[in-house]
Design an enzyme around this catalytic site. Structure first.
Site, short mmCIF file in Angstrom:
data_model
loop_
_atom_site.label_atom_id
_atom_site.label_comp_id
_atom_site.label_asym_id
_atom_site.label_seq_id
_atom_site.Cartn_x
_atom_site.Cartn_y
_atom_site.Cartn_z
N GLY A 46 -19.73 51.71 67.18
CA GLY A 46 -19.07 52.26 68.35
C GLY A 46 -19.43 51.48 69.60
O GLY A 46 -20.51 50.87 69.68
N GLN A 51 -20.23 49.55 78.41
CA GLN A 51 -21.21 48.64 77.80
C GLN A 51 -20.82 47.17 77.94
O GLN A 51 -21.67 46.30 77.78
CB GLN A 51 -21.41 48.97 76.32
CG GLN A 51 -22.06 50.32 76.07
CD GLN A 51 -22.24 50.56 74.59
OE1 GLN A 51 -21.36 51.09 73.94
NE2 GLN A 51 -23.38 50.16 74.05
N CYS A 89 -28.30 51.90 69.57
CA CYS A 89 -27.26 51.59 70.56
C CYS A 89 -27.29 50.09 70.83
O CYS A 89 -28.38 49.52 71.00
CB CYS A 89 -27.54 52.37 71.84
SG CYS A 89 -26.37 52.03 73.16
N LEU A 90 -26.12 49.48 70.90
CA LEU A 90 -26.06 48.04 71.16
C LEU A 90 -26.62 47.71 72.54
O LEU A 90 -27.01 46.57 72.80
CB LEU A 90 -24.61 47.54 71.04
CG LEU A 90 -23.99 47.66 69.64
CD1 LEU A 90 -22.53 47.26 69.65
CD2 LEU A 90 -24.76 46.82 68.62
N HIS A 131 -22.08 60.08 70.92
CA HIS A 131 -22.86 58.98 71.51
C HIS A 131 -21.99 58.19 72.50
O HIS A 131 -22.42 57.92 73.63
CB HIS A 131 -23.37 58.08 70.37
CG HIS A 131 -24.11 56.86 70.82
ND1 HIS A 131 -25.44 56.66 70.56
CD2 HIS A 131 -23.71 55.76 71.51
CE1 HIS A 131 -25.83 55.51 71.08
NE2 HIS A 131 -24.79 54.94 71.65
N GLU A 132 -20.78 57.84 72.07
CA GLU A 132 -19.92 57.00 72.92
C GLU A 132 -19.39 57.76 74.13
O GLU A 132 -19.29 57.21 75.23
CB GLU A 132 -18.76 56.41 72.11
CG GLU A 132 -19.16 55.52 70.94
CD GLU A 132 -20.18 54.45 71.28
OE1 GLU A 132 -20.19 53.95 72.41
OE2 GLU A 132 -21.00 54.14 70.39
N HIS A 135 -21.87 57.82 76.82
CA HIS A 135 -21.89 56.59 77.63
C HIS A 135 -20.97 56.69 78.84
O HIS A 135 -21.26 56.15 79.90
CB HIS A 135 -21.41 55.40 76.79
CG HIS A 135 -22.49 54.69 76.02
ND1 HIS A 135 -23.59 54.12 76.61
CD2 HIS A 135 -22.63 54.44 74.69
CE1 HIS A 135 -24.35 53.56 75.69
NE2 HIS A 135 -23.80 53.74 74.50
NI NI Z 1 -24.52 53.17 72.65
#
Ligand code: NI
Length: 156
Positions: A46, A51, A89-90, A131-132, A135
């Site tokens: 995701g 991000q 998380c990236l 999660h997304e 963000h």
């Molecule tokens: Ni993330």
């Protein structure tokens, strides 16, 4: 098509609230494609627009490999149950933590076709949607983790 730079760690943009997408235009289409390419390159499930430095309410979820879902202005309609498990998380490279999330989600979002779509799912899909969408409100999973996982203990 391009691989975008992923913002990480204490980059202040990650703490900002994203604004709704007002019009689905060429720019948004290109951003969606680039986000998918970036997600694939990073081997994630995701990615939120913030991000990659774009403060718009848009996420890509790909919990089924090869079937990325672009969600524009996503809204959670229903959630239920509970799951507890590891999350990463990236934008927080090299770390993982245990986070409790609802086990089920129903979400509505605009697609690139300009239409409203509804999606529902459990487990990884639900975790990823929560999660997304967090963000988009400047929330990182590390805010919610009840325990961070020692990376040495958890190498695969
Ligand atoms: Ni993330």
């Amino acid at each position: 098509m391009a691989i975008l730079k992923i913002r990480v760690d204490d980059d202040p943009i990650l703490r900002k609230e994203s604004r709704p997408v007002e019009e689905i235009n060429k720019r948004i289409e290109v951003l969606a494609k680039d986000m998918i390419d970036t997600l694939h390159k990073a081997d994630g499930v995701g990615l939120a627009a913030v991000q990659v430095g774009v403060l718009r309410r848009m996420i890509v979820v790909e919990t089924e490999p090869g079937k990325p879902i672009v969600m524009i202005n996503p809204e959670i309609l229903e959630s239920s149950g509970e799951q507890d498990g590891p999350e990463g998380c990236l934008s927080v490279p090299g770390k993982r933590g245990c986070v409790k999330r609802p086990n089920y989600v129903k979400v509505k979002a605009l697609g690139l076709d300009g239409k409203t779509h509804e999606y529902e799912g459990t487990e990884l899909f639900a975790r990823c949607v929560f999660h997304e969408t967090d963000h988009l409100n400047g929330i990182l999973y590390t805010d919610k983790a009840w325990k961070m996982i020692d990376p040495d203990e958890d190498e695969q």
